[in-house]
Write an enzyme that holds these catalytic residues in place. Structure first.
Site, short mmCIF file in Angstrom:
data_model
loop_
_atom_site.label_atom_id
_atom_site.label_comp_id
_atom_site.label_asym_id
_atom_site.label_seq_id
_atom_site.Cartn_x
_atom_site.Cartn_y
_atom_site.Cartn_z
N HIS A 262 0.88 -1.19 -0.05
CA HIS A 262 0.08 0.08 -0.23
C HIS A 262 0.80 1.20 -0.15
O HIS A 262 1.90 1.29 0.48
CB HIS A 262 -0.99 0.17 1.25
CG HIS A 262 -2.07 0.92 1.07
ND1 HIS A 262 -1.89 2.27 1.39
CD2 HIS A 262 -3.26 0.77 0.86
CE1 HIS A 262 -3.16 3.07 1.29
NE2 HIS A 262 -3.92 2.05 1.01
N GLU A 320 -7.45 -4.45 -0.48
CA GLU A 320 -8.05 -5.03 -1.51
C GLU A 320 -8.27 -6.43 -1.63
O GLU A 320 -9.30 -6.79 -2.20
CB GLU A 320 -7.12 -4.56 -2.91
CG GLU A 320 -7.02 -3.27 -2.94
CD GLU A 320 -5.62 -2.80 -3.69
OE1 GLU A 320 -5.00 -3.77 -4.37
OE2 GLU A 320 -5.47 -1.86 -4.16
#
Length: 377
Positions: A262, A320
């Site tokens: 991320h 995700e």
């Protein structure tokens, strides 16, 4: 190229990274500590307990609602739906044009201006949160050649969406999972779509325009489109025996493993932990457990290989991966993932708009890098 002394003094940060553009009480993203605070609450404290209506109220009022307030707020949201025949016709025309679902939602969002009360942004805000799920479910069934299902007045946002999508009463486990997801993604700092909404509302534009602008930003694959590919990887692997071979091949070719790493979080994404717990409960059935076990094995293998191939980087599971797993467990196809994300994030867009309405217009500067003194003839 001539650059003035004034231009030289300006500081440029690509993507405005690290440059504060707002003060907010809505959320704090702590990338180093792996924490997400929403309206004062760590995301893991409330996401798995609250219904989405409670979270919306908390964002908009900076406090948790009392039980009686939750009931009244939920009723007010249901009565704020703008789903007239005209709006349904607009959605249907977009479906017949075979547009992607996120584009249909964007068109439907703009259509909410029909019946808009510009002198009262709260009414537009209520209409957005209560009608977005209706637009998505109505359009999805039409895209799949199914008769659409009218909303029910006795169901809250998550339950009603599942009812309209599937045409039958949703089971409590699915309702809880969807509420958890919507709560988890409701706000996340000054991300691209939130910033877009704040810029628009700062011009004294209307709430519908600001939210529709947020949708336009969310549509971009760098922002709202990653959960689908994360799930595709699990499908591609298919069995535990294939996991290492497929993932190793991707890493050898410098492919990104979607669902890992991320830009902000340098440790495990706290939202991933919240959705991991919700997914484990959702998949606790005989028919779903096999796919869940496969996904868990893929995650474990991916983390081990990332340490091997990229030892200098901290790459943990992000939101995700578990978004994909949770939404798949709810029976959602990948094309609906981003629109469902928008249903949750719209609560944050609107809360940020309410904040920004008390501030100055957002008007950042630019550093001129062109020439000076050209002659026209």
């Amino acid at each position: 190229m001539l650059i003035s002394e004034q231009e030289k003094e300006k500081i440029y940060s690509p993507g405005l990274e690290g440059i504060p553009a707002a003060r907010t009480k809505l959320s704090q993203v702590d990338g180093k500590g792996g924490r997400l605070i929403i309206a004062g609450y760590p995301v893991e404290e409330f996401a798995g307990k609250a219904v989405f209506e409670e979270t919306i109220f908390t964002l908009w009022n900076d406090r948790r609602p009392k039980p009686t307030e939750t009931s009244l707020f939920s009723e007010e949201l249901r009565s704020s739906r703008r789903f007239s025949k005209v709006i349904r016709t607009i959605i249907e025309e977009a479906v017949y044009a075979n547009l992607p679902l996120i584009d249909i939602l964007r068109i439907g969002s703009a259509a909410l201006s029909l019946g808009s009360q510009k002198e009262d942004p709260k009414k537009d805000a209520m209409a957005v949160l209560s009608t977005f799920p209706l637009i998505v479910a109505w359009a999805y069934r039409l895209l799949k050649g199914k008769a659409p299902v009218l909303p029910r007045q006795d169901l809250d946002i998550a339950a009603n969406f599942l009812y309209m999508l599937n045409g039958n009463d949703p089971d409590p486990r699915s309702v809880r999972a969807l509420n958890t997801y919507l709560n988890t993604v409701c706000d996340h700092g000054l991300n691209a779509s939130t910033f877009a909404a704040r810029v628009i509302i700062s011009t004294q534009s209307d709430m519908i325009s600001a939210v529709t602008g947020g949708l336009g930003a969310l549509k971009g694959p760098l922002h709202g489109g990653a959960p689908g590919p994360a799930l595709d990887t699990v499908f591609e692997i298919g069995t535990k025996e294939n996991a290492e071979k497929v993932l190793r091949e991707k890493l050898k070719h410098n492919e990104r493993l979607m669902g890992f790493g991320h830009r902000i979080y340098k440790v495990r994404d706290p939202r991933a932990d919240v959705l991991a717990k919700a997914a484990k409960i959702l998949y606790d059935t005989d028919e779903k457990r096999e796919f869940y076990d496969l996904a868990m094995f893929v995650e474990k293998t991916a983390l081990e290989l990332l340490k091997e191939y990229k030892p200098d980087r901290i790459l943990q599971t992000n939101v995700e991966f578990y978004t994909a797993l949770l939404l798949h467990g709810l029976g959602f196809p990948t094309e609906i993932f981003t629109p469902v994300f928008a249903m949750g994030r719209a609560a944050g867009w609107i809360a940020h708009c309410f904040e920004q309405m008390q501030e100055r217009i957002l008007r950042p500067d630019a550093i001129y890098t062109g020439e000076d003194g050209k002659l026209w003839n």
